[in-house]
Design a protein around this motif. Structure first.
Motif, PDB file in Angstrom:
ATOM      1  N   LEU A 141      -2.625  -5.790 -11.280  1.00 35.65           N
ATOM      2  CA  LEU A 141      -3.948  -6.245 -11.710  1.00 35.65           C
ATOM      3  C   LEU A 141      -4.333  -5.664 -13.068  1.00 35.65           C
ATOM      4  CD1 LEU A 141      -5.822  -6.059  -8.285  1.00 35.65           C
ATOM      5  CD2 LEU A 141      -5.094  -8.123  -9.510  1.00 35.65           C
ATOM      6  N   SER A 142      -3.848  -4.472 -13.375  1.00 36.55           N
ATOM      7  CA  SER A 142      -4.154  -3.888 -14.688  1.00 36.55           C
ATOM      8  C   SER A 142      -3.505  -4.704 -15.805  1.00 36.55           C
ATOM      9  CB  SER A 142      -3.697  -2.430 -14.750  1.00 36.55           C
ATOM     10  OG  SER A 142      -2.287  -2.326 -14.760  1.00 36.55           O
ATOM     11  N   TYR A 143      -2.327  -5.247 -15.556  1.00 35.86           N
ATOM     12  CA  TYR A 143      -1.675  -6.107 -16.550  1.00 35.86           C
ATOM     13  C   TYR A 143      -2.428  -7.435 -16.689  1.00 35.86           C
ATOM     14  CZ  TYR A 143       2.468  -3.315 -17.630  1.00 35.86           C
ATOM     15  OH  TYR A 143       3.311  -2.338 -18.098  1.00 35.86           O
ATOM     16  N   VAL A 144      -3.006  -7.902 -15.592  1.00 37.25           N
ATOM     17  CA  VAL A 144      -3.838  -9.102 -15.667  1.00 37.25           C
ATOM     18  C   VAL A 144      -5.080  -8.821 -16.505  1.00 37.25           C
ATOM     19  CG1 VAL A 144      -5.225 -10.748 -14.339  1.00 37.25           C
ATOM     20  CG2 VAL A 144      -3.015  -9.968 -13.443  1.00 37.25           C
ATOM     21  N   TYR A 194      -5.801  -2.098   0.605  1.00 37.70           N
ATOM     22  CA  TYR A 194      -7.227  -2.398   0.438  1.00 37.70           C
ATOM     23  C   TYR A 194      -7.930  -1.325  -0.404  1.00 37.70           C
ATOM     24  CZ  TYR A 194     -12.041  -3.691   1.467  1.00 37.70           C
ATOM     25  OH  TYR A 194     -13.363  -4.057   1.344  1.00 37.70           O
ATOM     26  N   CYS A 195      -7.579  -0.072  -0.193  1.00 37.69           N
ATOM     27  CA  CYS A 195      -8.177   1.015  -0.996  1.00 37.69           C
ATOM     28  C   CYS A 195      -7.829   0.858  -2.474  1.00 37.69           C
ATOM     29  CB  CYS A 195      -7.699   2.363  -0.477  1.00 37.69           C
ATOM     30  SG  CYS A 195      -8.243   2.751   1.203  1.00 37.69           S
ATOM     31  N   GLU A 196      -6.592   0.462  -2.746  1.00 38.20           N
ATOM     32  CA  GLU A 196      -6.175   0.245  -4.130  1.00 38.20           C
ATOM     33  C   GLU A 196      -6.914  -0.935  -4.749  1.00 38.20           C
ATOM     34  OE1 GLU A 196      -3.678   2.041  -6.219  1.00 38.20           O
ATOM     35  OE2 GLU A 196      -4.690   3.333  -4.758  1.00 38.20           O
ATOM     36  N   LEU A 197      -7.219  -1.930  -3.945  1.00 38.94           N
ATOM     37  CA  LEU A 197      -7.981  -3.073  -4.443  1.00 38.94           C
ATOM     38  C   LEU A 197      -9.423  -2.676  -4.771  1.00 38.94           C
ATOM     39  CD1 LEU A 197      -6.679  -5.871  -2.036  1.00 38.94           C
ATOM     40  CD2 LEU A 197      -6.219  -5.639  -4.479  1.00 38.94           C
ATOM     41  N   VAL A 198     -10.002  -1.842  -3.932  1.00 38.25           N
ATOM     42  CA  VAL A 198     -11.358  -1.341  -4.205  1.00 38.25           C
ATOM     43  C   VAL A 198     -11.353  -0.526  -5.496  1.00 38.25           C
ATOM     44  CG1 VAL A 198     -13.199   0.170  -3.388  1.00 38.25           C
ATOM     45  CG2 VAL A 198     -12.041  -1.380  -1.781  1.00 38.25           C
ATOM     46  N   ARG A 199     -10.326   0.276  -5.699  1.00 37.33           N
ATOM     47  CA  ARG A 199     -10.209   1.062  -6.931  1.00 37.33           C
ATOM     48  C   ARG A 199     -10.081   0.141  -8.144  1.00 37.33           C
ATOM     49  NH1 ARG A 199      -6.116   4.167 -10.015  1.00 37.33           N
ATOM     50  NH2 ARG A 199      -4.397   3.338  -8.761  1.00 37.33           N
ATOM     51  N   ILE A 232     -12.552  -9.280  -9.640  1.00 39.05           N
ATOM     52  CA  ILE A 232     -11.605  -9.308  -8.522  1.00 39.05           C
ATOM     53  C   ILE A 232     -12.352  -9.577  -7.227  1.00 39.05           C
ATOM     54  CG2 ILE A 232      -9.841  -8.035  -7.241  1.00 39.05           C
ATOM     55  CD1 ILE A 232      -9.500  -6.253  -9.723  1.00 39.05           C
ATOM     56  N   LYS A 233     -11.936 -10.607  -6.544  1.00 37.65           N
ATOM     57  CA  LYS A 233     -12.489 -10.924  -5.231  1.00 37.65           C
ATOM     58  C   LYS A 233     -11.425 -10.633  -4.183  1.00 37.65           C
ATOM     59  CE  LYS A 233     -14.984 -14.571  -2.753  1.00 37.65           C
ATOM     60  NZ  LYS A 233     -15.588 -15.932  -2.874  1.00 37.65           N
ATOM     61  N   VAL A 234     -11.772  -9.864  -3.166  1.00 37.96           N
ATOM     62  CA  VAL A 234     -10.811  -9.481  -2.130  1.00 37.96           C
ATOM     63  C   VAL A 234     -11.134 -10.237  -0.842  1.00 37.96           C
ATOM     64  CG1 VAL A 234      -9.841  -7.596  -0.771  1.00 37.96           C
ATOM     65  CG2 VAL A 234     -10.514  -7.202  -3.166  1.00 37.96           C
ATOM     66  N   LEU A 235     -10.125 -10.919  -0.331  1.00 39.78           N
ATOM     67  CA  LEU A 235     -10.239 -11.626   0.947  1.00 39.78           C
ATOM     68  C   LEU A 235      -9.253 -11.026   1.936  1.00 39.78           C
ATOM     69  CD1 LEU A 235     -10.205 -15.306  -0.399  1.00 39.78           C
ATOM     70  CD2 LEU A 235     -12.221 -13.913   0.121  1.00 39.78           C
ATOM     71  N   LYS A 236      -9.502 -11.249   3.208  1.00 38.47           N
ATOM     72  CA  LYS A 236      -8.568 -10.805   4.234  1.00 38.47           C
ATOM     73  C   LYS A 236      -8.112 -12.010   5.049  1.00 38.47           C
ATOM     74  CE  LYS A 236      -9.717  -5.935   4.676  1.00 38.47           C
ATOM     75  NZ  LYS A 236      -9.815  -4.793   5.602  1.00 38.47           N
TER      76      LYS A 236
END
Length: 450
Positions: A117-120, A143-148, A157-161
């Motif tokens: 995601l950092s490259y994005v 999930y923790c890395e996505l929150v970070r 960034i939108k996170v879905l499960k």
């Protein structure tokens, strides 16, 4: 290949306008040159054919030599001439700014997802990029890395499960939330060149209306790990890239790979999204082609992936690719494809199982026999296939080095050992693995992704 962090501009093209050769003429000229090579090959092989037929009968001899020399030679001849005639059109607008959505399906990707995601976030794209990450039943700290990433990166960034296992479920869940005209699929462990999204969208914006997808260019990031990754570096750099350029020339790239490709959102929805298949990106692409849409390839839209570093993971990946090809053929027959070029390109896949089985069950045993002085199958005549193979790779090497890598501020790593291993031994590894993939699909064995 080490990812570059430097955004680039495509080199301007100057000079007189080159003679335009239509796709139809390129198609015919390439087949004519292949026919000449095939005729020459048959003439040279007559003594080989005569000697082998005294052992296994004439029909079986034709079957064996056809799979070892005739068909591969014809296909290589078609590839070489097509690459020589290929001229990638210039971008009409190299700096598009349409808003795009990027879908990432993530399963236990705590070690890679933040970097991806950092490259994005560091893309030089002028338009807005939305990222939708679908956590597909991860049991680690994904999930923790996505929150970070949401907190630290300059990226929406939108996170879905998604509770249903399977990449296709995750991508389809994300597709429901896409509101932009274009959607990009990206693997959770793939790093983008800073200009990758820009070039991918620029190719779409420069293409005819019937183009519904553009496949990006995949390069190997971890080629320094061992000999197997060194070999795969050349496979991606030369083999896969040459096939995609060929298919892109004839407007029917057969795999807009899920690792990094752009699609028109409405087109994906019209074919009901990603299918329940082990080769979901293959079947999706063929469904799009069946709708009389076209799929292009953009070599400048580069992404970097880690390839399998041990034989077990490599075998699972490549057998999965072979199985996915059979899935596509079972669902959409080549003769049901509406465009002549796509009929031909998908039709080539019909003969791949034959070629792989001949290579596995005849060429490899024939090579062993040759070491003991029995040149019934593998002998001096088989060496005539090598010059055309090396020529085709040489043409693509120069194109990749001077047009793609030079423009992307990348350097080709010195990998001589990997190159010779790729030329001499790669097919001996690939064909048996592909045959295993065909049998897996034939007998509907359990799907294995990892």
């Amino acid at each position: 290949m080490k990812p570059s962090l430097t955004p680039i501009e495509p080199a301007a093209r100057h000079g007189r306008k080159k003679l335009y050769v239509s796709i139809n003429k390129k198609f015919v000229l390439s087949h004519l040159s292949s026919a000449v090579w095939l005729t020459f090959s048959i003439y040279l092989s007559l003594p080989w054919l005569k000697d082998l037929s005294e052992i296994v009968t004439l029909p079986i001899s034709i079957l064996i030599i056809g799979g070892i020399a005739y068909l591969p030679g014809y296909m290589n001849g078609f590839l070489v001439m097509s690459l020589l005639l290929d001229r990638q059109p210039s971008f009409k607008n190299p700096d598009p700014d349409k808003e795009v959505t990027l879908l990432v399906a993530a399963f236990n990707e705590e070690n890679t997802i933040f970097q991806t995601l950092s490259y994005v976030a560091n893309q030089d794209y002028k338009g807005k990029i939305k990222a939708i990450v679908i956590d597909n039943r991860s049991s680690d700290n994904t999930y923790c890395e996505l929150v970070r990433a949401q907190k630290e990166l300059n990226l929406e960034i939108k996170v879905l499960k998604e509770s249903k296992p399977g990449k296709f479920h995750a991508l389809n869940k994300g597709l429901q939330h896409v509101t932009t005209e274009y959607v990009i699929s990206l693997d959770a462990d793939t790093l983008l060149h800073p200009s990758a999204v820009r070039f991918l969208v620029a190719r779409m914006e420069s293409s005819p209306e019937e183009v519904c997808a553009v496949a990006g260019s995949m390069l190997v990031r971890n080629s320094r790990e061992n000999l197997l990754t060194k070999i795969q570096e050349w496979d991606y750099y030369l083999g896969i890239a040459s096939i995609k350029r060929l298919q892109g020339l004839y407007q029917g790239t057969l795999v807009a790979q899920g690792a990094f490709s752009l699609y028109k959102t409405n087109s994906v929805r019209q074919v009901n999204g990603w299918p329940d298949a082990i080769g979901e990106d293959i079947v999706l692409t063929w469904r799009l082609l069946q709708k009389e849409w076209k799929v292009y390839f953009e070599p400048l839209a580069a992404a970097f992936t880690d390839v399998p570093s041990n034989l077990s993971h490599f075998a699972k990946q490549r057998s999965r690719w072979a199985r996915g090809m059979i899935e596509g053929l079972n669902e959409i027959k080549p003769w049901n494809q509406p465009q002549i070029y796509t009929k031909y390109l998908t039709g080539v896949n019909l003969v791949m199982p034959y070629l792989d089985m001949v290579y596995t069950f005849f060429w490899i045993p024939g090579l062993i026999l040759a070491f003991f002085g029995y040149f019934w199958i593998v002998g001096p005549m088989t060496l005539f296939v090598l010059p055309l193979t090396i020529l085709s790779y040489g043409i693509l090497y120069m194109y990749q080095k001077h047009y793609v890598f030079k423009n992307l501020n990348l350097k080709v790593r010195k990998n001589i050992l990997g190159f010779f291993a790729f030329i001499l031994f790669y097919q001996m590894i690939m064909s048996p693995i592909s045959v295993w993939g065909y049998f897996q699909e034939l007998f509907k064995l359990k799907r294995v992704w990892d």
